[in-house]
Motif scaffolding. Structure first.
Motif, PDB file in Angstrom:
ATOM      1  N   LEU A  49     -30.239 -60.020  52.140  1.00 27.18           N
ATOM      2  CA  LEU A  49     -29.258 -59.261  51.369  1.00 27.18           C
ATOM      3  C   LEU A  49     -28.152 -60.205  50.901  1.00 27.18           C
ATOM      4  O   LEU A  49     -27.509 -60.870  51.718  1.00 27.18           O
ATOM      5  CB  LEU A  49     -28.663 -58.140  52.217  1.00 27.18           C
ATOM      6  N   LEU A  50     -27.954 -60.297  49.582  1.00 23.19           N
ATOM      7  CA  LEU A  50     -26.943 -61.193  49.030  1.00 23.19           C
ATOM      8  C   LEU A  50     -25.598 -60.475  48.991  1.00 23.19           C
ATOM      9  O   LEU A  50     -25.401 -59.530  48.222  1.00 23.19           O
ATOM     10  CB  LEU A  50     -27.338 -61.647  47.626  1.00 23.19           C
ATOM     11  N   LEU A  51     -24.687 -60.918  49.841  1.00 26.98           N
ATOM     12  CA  LEU A  51     -23.347 -60.355  49.898  1.00 26.98           C
ATOM     13  C   LEU A  51     -22.329 -61.446  49.602  1.00 26.98           C
ATOM     14  O   LEU A  51     -22.554 -62.624  49.899  1.00 26.98           O
ATOM     15  CB  LEU A  51     -23.061 -59.767  51.285  1.00 26.98           C
ATOM     16  N   PHE A  52     -21.207 -61.066  49.017  1.00 30.92           N
ATOM     17  CA  PHE A  52     -20.102 -61.999  48.866  1.00 30.92           C
ATOM     18  C   PHE A  52     -18.810 -61.206  48.894  1.00 30.92           C
ATOM     19  O   PHE A  52     -18.796 -59.993  48.673  1.00 30.92           O
ATOM     20  CB  PHE A  52     -20.223 -62.826  47.580  1.00 30.92           C
ATOM     21  N   THR A  53     -17.727 -61.883  49.192  1.00 25.91           N
ATOM     22  CA  THR A  53     -16.448 -61.199  49.368  1.00 25.91           C
ATOM     23  C   THR A  53     -15.387 -61.819  48.484  1.00 25.91           C
ATOM     24  O   THR A  53     -15.508 -62.952  48.022  1.00 25.91           O
ATOM     25  CB  THR A  53     -15.976 -61.274  50.832  1.00 25.91           C
ATOM     26  N   GLN A  80     -22.215 -56.446  46.853  1.00 24.55           N
ATOM     27  CA  GLN A  80     -23.636 -56.583  47.159  1.00 24.55           C
ATOM     28  C   GLN A  80     -24.417 -56.814  45.877  1.00 24.55           C
ATOM     29  O   GLN A  80     -24.243 -56.090  44.893  1.00 24.55           O
ATOM     30  CB  GLN A  80     -24.139 -55.315  47.853  1.00 24.55           C
ATOM     31  N   VAL A  81     -25.271 -57.833  45.875  1.00 22.05           N
ATOM     32  CA  VAL A  81     -26.193 -58.068  44.764  1.00 22.05           C
ATOM     33  C   VAL A  81     -27.444 -57.245  45.035  1.00 22.05           C
ATOM     34  O   VAL A  81     -28.184 -57.517  45.982  1.00 22.05           O
ATOM     35  CB  VAL A  81     -26.543 -59.563  44.635  1.00 22.05           C
ATOM     36  N   HIS A  82     -27.675 -56.215  44.223  1.00 22.97           N
ATOM     37  CA  HIS A  82     -28.825 -55.344  44.489  1.00 22.97           C
ATOM     38  C   HIS A  82     -30.011 -55.635  43.578  1.00 22.97           C
ATOM     39  O   HIS A  82     -31.066 -55.010  43.708  1.00 22.97           O
ATOM     40  CB  HIS A  82     -28.424 -53.867  44.381  1.00 22.97           C
ATOM     41  N   GLY A  83     -29.858 -56.592  42.657  1.00 30.84           N
ATOM     42  CA  GLY A  83     -30.975 -56.977  41.804  1.00 30.84           C
ATOM     43  C   GLY A  83     -30.657 -58.250  41.050  1.00 30.84           C
ATOM     44  O   GLY A  83     -29.485 -58.534  40.763  1.00 30.84           O
TER      45      GLY A  83
END
Length: 658
Positions: free
Chosen positions: A487-491, A508-511
């Motif tokens: 799961l690609l997350l960033f803050t 969240q990067v969902h695609g």
């Protein structure tokens, strides 16, 4: 000169790559810089390719048209290319003065030439020049054609041992027969009137138009088109109207740079607005800005009021306005056969609002299509649609490039971007809007479209990148994480607000659309192949982003009473501080916001570009503060760039943004 620089410029590996945009580089001595020797070699390679395609007899009979802009040495380079053509007994139409790039693209088709060559570096700094090649259809060459010419160019590289073969001809002392620009420009302007002229009530007491050519060649041609369209003469930006390859007041002469480059034109417009206010005319001002070779157009508007402010239209905003105008003319006139489908085209980094707009058009039926950035792709798609008897009305990309289709023929007037005809059509539309009480201005029309199709906000810019190889591991790391199902997350850390630390924004990067590899990957799903061909030579990805599910669920679990108390406390704190929202107090992205961010390296400049668009549906768009939403958009985009590219660590520097 140091030995390593000599090898870099004159060694066996020194060369300029011939791409779909031709050649473009700083001018100087060496095979990897732009100069007359390079032009001679490139023209020989082009003629060899054209002879293989058409045969020498056809090529010699139909020949080429060659033009040049007002950049330093452009005419010299054009003469060098013309001399190579004549030495091979190929007919050549070397235009007799500087011209905009769209005129050469038009001239290839109008004169039935095999190809066209334009000497220009468009909006690059003054140290640059370039060699642009058009096909017999007046479009940019394909990747396959570029590769074939590049192969011939590399073959010539092996033959450098014979210096007389590529010796620099004394072009300044040599004269080729010239073709009349006047005859070609007259045909171009007449065609534009036939296909795009719409009578409007052009009242200069309500609206004045200012134009800047940014020291390029647009003025002589746009002023004639204004007269042909029966529009009032525009006010020129005196310091920038005459061609000057030094670009003394605009460096670089790129209208995408915004206020910094358009400063003199905006000042000219403000002087007109102040004079109108004193005379109680209450007139608005629209600024049109062309780049030096006039294939791009930027637009700004100042509407009178208690607190007038400039609005510089993003390329997508102007694209939407042009789409509305062209569809309106088809609906209002007799320009459309009921069975004929109309087509609107933009690039995959341009706004999805055009899709929403097209899907709501039923009379006429409207088809929306996309392709990769660059008119080599977009024009080819437009030509395919025209061949299927569809009426192509508009092709655009967000980088201020617009090609308009004929209201009668249904084909593009020029199969490349054209800032001249776009400027005249925008002027017609501006006069119409300022006479129309429902809109009142171009901005009013844009707001009307937002109310119908939802809000679409853009934020774009670039990072300076001198070596694209450093991007390879960065993009590969993203692909590796996707392949592992991570799961690609960033803050985004907002710092402190009201003396108390705020929780970081979590996205969240969902695609991901991986245009380089040719697939779309949604989180938790297998990759799906894309219909467009992979762009193997580019670093090119689009990220679909939303606020993380974890944070959404946390907010949803809050008790209504607690949320109410937090809202009241926030309102009290906001009222006690400056009304301008600070980045630390701006809200996160709305729950129903759709955000896409694209990263892509430029094909002609040392830049890694980023494009983003935030979309809210019509019902949600009315309830948000626009400025606050823009801050949230910028924060999310910067957070993604910092998380995945780490610019400071890898020597990437932020450039201008819009």
């Amino acid at each position: 000169m140091r030995a390593d620089l000599l090898i870099e410029r004159f060694g066996p590996n020194a060369t300029l790559r011939f791409g779909t945009a031709g050649l473009r580089a700083p001018m100087g001595a060496g095979y990897n810089l732009f100069n007359t020797v390079v032009v001679v070699r490139a023209t020989e390679a082009v003629l060899g390719y054209l002879a293989d395609t058409y045969g020498w007899d056809t090529l010699r009979a139909r020949g080429l048209v060659i033009g040049y802009d007002a950049r330093l040495h452009s005419e010299t380079f054009a003469k060098a290319a013309a001399r190579v053509c004549l030495e091979h007994q190929v007919a050549v139409g070397l235009l007799d003065r500087w011209v905009p790039t769209p005129l050469v693209a038009f001239g290839v088709v109008h004169q039935h030439r095999c190809a066209g060559i334009m000497m220009t570096a468009s909006h690059n700094p003054k140290e640059y020049n370039g060699y642009k090649l058009f096909t017999e259809r007046g479009a940019q060459i394909s990747s396959e054609t570029a590769k074939a010419i590049e192969a011939r160019l590399q073959l010539n590289t092996v033959e450098r041992a014979s210096p007389e073969r590529h010796a620099c001809p004394q072009v300044e002392e040599w004269f080729a027969p010239r073709d009349s620009v006047e005859a070609l420009s007259t045909a171009y302007i007449e065609r534009a009137r036939e296909e795009l002229y719409v009578p409007v009530n052009a009242d200069p007491s309500r609206l004045r138009i200012v134009h800047t050519a940014l020291h390029g060649v647009a003025d002589a041609y746009l002023s004639k088109l204004f007269a042909t369209f029966e529009l009032p003469a525009y006010v020129p930006t005196i310091a920038q109207q005459q061609p000057d390859g030094q670009f003394p007041t605009a460096s670089p002469p790129n209208p995408e740079e915004g206020v910094r480059v358009l400063r003199l034109a905006l000042q000219t417009a403000e002087q007109i607005a102040r004079a109108g206010s004193k005379a109680a005319m209450n007139s608005a001002v629209v600024v049109l800005a062309n780049d030096p070779d006039a294939d791009r157009l930027a637009v700004a508007e100042l509407v009178p009021g208690p607190n007038p402010q400039w609005h510089l239209f993003h390329g997508d905003e102007l694209g939407m306005l042009l789409a509305w105008w062209m569809i309106r003319q088809v609906q209002a006139g007799s320009h459309h056969r009921s069975s004929r489908e109309v087509v609107l085209i933009n690039s995959v980094v341009s706004s999805r609002m055009l899709d929403a707009f097209a899907s709501h058009q039923h009379k006429p039926r409207c088809r929306f299509l996309q392709h990769y950035p660059g008119f080599k792709w977009l024009s080819e798609l437009a030509l395919e649609q025209a061949a299927q008897q569809r009426q192509v009305l508009l092709v655009y990309e967000e980088a201020l490039g617009y090609a308009l289709g004929g209201l009668h023929s249904g084909q593009l007037l020029v199969n490349d971007k054209d800032g001249i005809t776009a400027g005249a059509v925008v002027a017609q539309m501006a006069y119409f809007c300022h006479q129309n009480k429902a809109f009142g201005s171009l901005q009013g029309l844009l707001e009307s479209l937002y109310r119908q199709y939802g809000l679409y906000l853009q934020y774009a810019g670039y990072l300076r990148c001198q070596d694209f190889t450093i991007l390879v591991p960065l993009f590969e790391r993203i692909r590796h994480r996707l392949a592992n199902g991570e799961l690609l997350l960033f803050t985004s850390d907002d710092g402190a607000g009201g003396g108390k630390p705020l929780p970081p924004r979590r996205y969240q990067v969902h695609g991901v659309f991986d245009w380089t590899q040719g697939y779309y990957c949604a989180y938790g799903c297998d990759p799906v192949p894309l219909t467009l061909p992979p762009q193997r030579q580019a670093h090119f990805m689009t990220f679909c982003i939303r606020e993380s599910d974890e944070r959404r669920q946390s907010l949803q679990r809050q008790q209504p009473e607690e949320r109410s108390r937090r809202q009241r406390r926030s309102q009290v704190q906001s009222a006690s501080r400056d009304a301008t929202p600070s980045p630390s107090r701006s809200p996160t992205l709305p729950a129903d916001a759709e955000l896409r961010v694209t990263l892509r390296n430029s094909g002609t400049e040392p830049k890694l570009k980023f494009y983003s668009e935030l979309h809210l549906p019509p019902n949600a768009a009315q309830a948000v503060d626009r400025d606050t939403l823009r801050q949230s958009l910028r924060r999310a985009v910067r957070a993604l760039i910092e998380a995945f590219l780490q610019p400071a660590l890898h020597g990437l520097e932020y450039g201008s943004t819009s």
